[in-house]
Write a protein that holds these residues in place. Structure first.
Motif, PDB file in Angstrom:
ATOM      1  N   ARG A   1      24.358  43.181  36.665  1.00  7.43           N
ATOM      2  CA  ARG A   1      25.667  42.806  36.137  1.00  7.43           C
ATOM      3  C   ARG A   1      25.592  41.694  35.102  1.00  7.43           C
ATOM      4  NH1 ARG A   1      26.079  44.643  41.171  1.00  7.43           N
ATOM      5  NH2 ARG A   1      27.898  45.853  41.842  1.00  7.43           N
TER       6      ARG A   1
ATOM      7  N   GLU B   1      26.875  42.212  31.266  1.00  8.13           N
ATOM      8  CA  GLU B   1      28.265  41.800  31.077  1.00  8.13           C
ATOM      9  C   GLU B   1      28.562  41.629  29.596  1.00  8.13           C
ATOM     10  OE1 GLU B   1      29.869  39.401  35.005  1.00  8.13           O
ATOM     11  OE2 GLU B   1      28.946  38.259  33.387  1.00  8.13           O
TER      12      GLU B   1
ATOM     13  N   TYR C   1      32.584  44.861  38.490  1.00  7.95           N
ATOM     14  CA  TYR C   1      32.032  46.196  38.696  1.00  7.95           C
ATOM     15  C   TYR C   1      31.670  46.325  40.168  1.00  7.95           C
ATOM     16  CZ  TYR C   1      28.977  50.251  38.508  1.00  7.95           C
ATOM     17  OH  TYR C   1      28.405  51.474  38.742  1.00  7.95           O
TER      18      TYR C   1
END
Length: 493
Positions: A326, A330, A342
């Motif tokens: 992530r 991002e 997410y």
């Protein structure tokens, strides 16, 4: 058991939103495990409040995927069937409440809840609580338990005692990983507190943001730092005959280890002190010396495990550390979590390759530094893209690449500290309101999973309110006594 799982041939319900599995969901690596995380509270909680809060979360716009069902289509492909509306007949979650009506100490399983130790120690077996975390007698069989039923992928099981409550969150691993779990439990807690405005809407599951990694539509911009260490076919066969037999054939034992602050903090301080002294000696910037608590804890677990194995000093040790994708993606493939988290699976690995002799003989600071360097080097967007470029060309059908050699010792790590399980405050659900001005946090956290149980695959579950760290794993039967011997030796020195 049939009533628990529903009909084996339940037809898709009219109106369900049908979605294909995403890249990280369409893999035996996640489909092979059903998960259960148990939170032990030293208070009596209201199960209905817990259920209502979690159900209300799943019914919120954007969160409905957590109430989805998993079915195979006519082509044999697994897909999501997400109800448009949840009803009493088709609930958002499975929910089971059991009131045992006795103190926990009088219950055969709850009386075995592990307690903190004053030194690093193997303190219990998480499988003792398996019949509390799951339905009694249930043996997880992976995604097969969910297929072609009307069972939601998310479940809640609450066991009440006169003086404790065990709250268990169950899910099929296709639903989310450890950081995805963080968003779920934090939002569940916010719902319980009535802080609805704090709950963000997750990224829509309608499209797969990581499809570019699966398809290679954006070529890697650099080579993976371990590209020349990938295990070839012959090495994979040799490694599989060793590690694979340990995982699938030999008897294993599950245990949980407590590492008190009085032990791990001096180890962290000593490691930082050694690295700063080394920086000074090399004319380097001392301000750049950095280790996290988990770097040192991971190094300590790895060192203890290798010492327990007593391998040939020349044997290669491969440590695989799970990482979320992530942060790296991002603002690129996914929005920033502060806007739209997410909630799914998005993982990669940092791989550390070291000689067994170095692991057991060199200072813990050296090993922790190897771990930190691997995370920093291999955790970039470009390195993740390079890794999944190798996945596409490997042809093994799993989102993993094996680095090292066929004779290596394998140790895995999945760190759940960021999920903040020990930090959850369920005070609004307590029945006794006399202590309502005090937080209501878990005193103990554990996980159960199955049926795939990798040997020496460590879950670092987090740090409790007393700053004790907890970690659990399966080992080949008979290995845990040797592991405890290493802990005792380390504590004496």
């Amino acid at each position: 058991m049939a009533s628990f799982f529903g009909s084996k041939h339940a037809a898709p319900a009219p109106g369900d939103r049908v979605r294909p599995l995403h890249f990280f969901e369409d893999s035996l690596l996640v489909q092979g495990n059903n998960m259960a995380v148990s939170l032990v509270f030293n208070e009596v909680l209201d199960p209905e409040k817990l259920r209502q809060a979690l159900e209300s979360l799943v019914k919120r716009p954007g969160w409905e995927r957590l109430g989805g069902r998993l079915k195979t289509n006519a082509s044999g492909k697994i897909e999501w069937h997400i109800p448009v509306n949840f009803t009493a007949e088709r609930p958002a979650i499975t929910f089971v409440y059991v009131n045992h009506g006795v103190p926990a100490a009088s219950h055969p399983a709850a009386s075995k809840i592990p307690k903190p130790s004053t030194k690093p120690a193997v303190v219990g077996d998480p499988d003792n609580l398996a019949d509390i975390a799951w339905e009694p007698g249930y043996k997880p069989n992976g995604i097969k338990d969910y297929l072609n039923t009307d069972r939601p992928v998310l479940g809640l099981r609450v066991n009440s005692f006169d003086d404790k409550t065990i709250v268990t969150l169950q899910w099929q691993h296709v639903t989310f990983d450890a950081l995805g779990m963080q968003y779920v439990v934090e939002s569940w807690c916010a719902m319980l507190w009535g802080k609805v405005s704090d709950i963000l809407t997750p990224l829509s599951p309608d499209s797969d943001p990581f499809d570019v990694l699966a398809q290679g539509t954006r070529p890697a911009s650099e080579q993976h730092v371990l590209a020349d260490r990938q295990v070839g076919l012959g090495g994979m066969l040799r490694w599989g005959l060793g590690y694979g037999v340990d995982m699938f054939v030999r008897a294993k034992e599950n245990r949980i280890v407590c590492v008190p602050e009085s032990y791990w903090r001096p180890q962290l301080e000593k490691a930082l002190e050694e690295l700063r002294a080394e920086a000074v000696a090399n004319g380097e910037d001392v301000a750049k010396v950095f280790l996290t608590e988990n770097d040192v804890l991971t190094a300590w677990i790895l060192q203890s495990t290798v010492r327990q194995m007593a391998p040939n000093p020349e044997r290669l040790v491969a440590a695989s550390i799970a990482m979320s994708l992530r942060k790296a993606f991002e603002g690129d493939l996914i929005p920033f979590a502060a806007r739209q988290p997410y909630v799914g699976n998005a993982f990669g690995w940092a791989n550390v390759l070291v000689r067994a002799g170095d692991v057991v003989s060199k200072p813990l600071s050296w090993l922790a530094c190897q771990i930190r360097s691997a995370i920093n080097q291999q955790g970039t967007r470009a390195q993740h893209e390079a890794y999944y470029s190798m996945v596409r060309s490997s042809g093994i059908g799993l989102p993993i690449v094996v680095f090292g050699d066929g004779g290596m010792a394998q140790v895995g790590f999945s760190n759940w500290s960021k999920a903040g399980l020990f930090d959850l405050d369920f005070a609004p659900a307590r029945k006794d309101l006399r202590n309502n001005n005090q937080p209501c946090r878990p005193s103990y956290v554990q996980e159960n999973h199955g049926p795939v149980k990798p040997v020496d695959g460590f879950f670092i579950l987090g740090k409790d309110s007393q700053s004790n760290y907890w970690t659990s794993a399966y080992k080949v039967k008979g290995s845990w006594d040797k592991f405890q011997e290493q802990l005792d030796k380390a504590f004496k020195t």
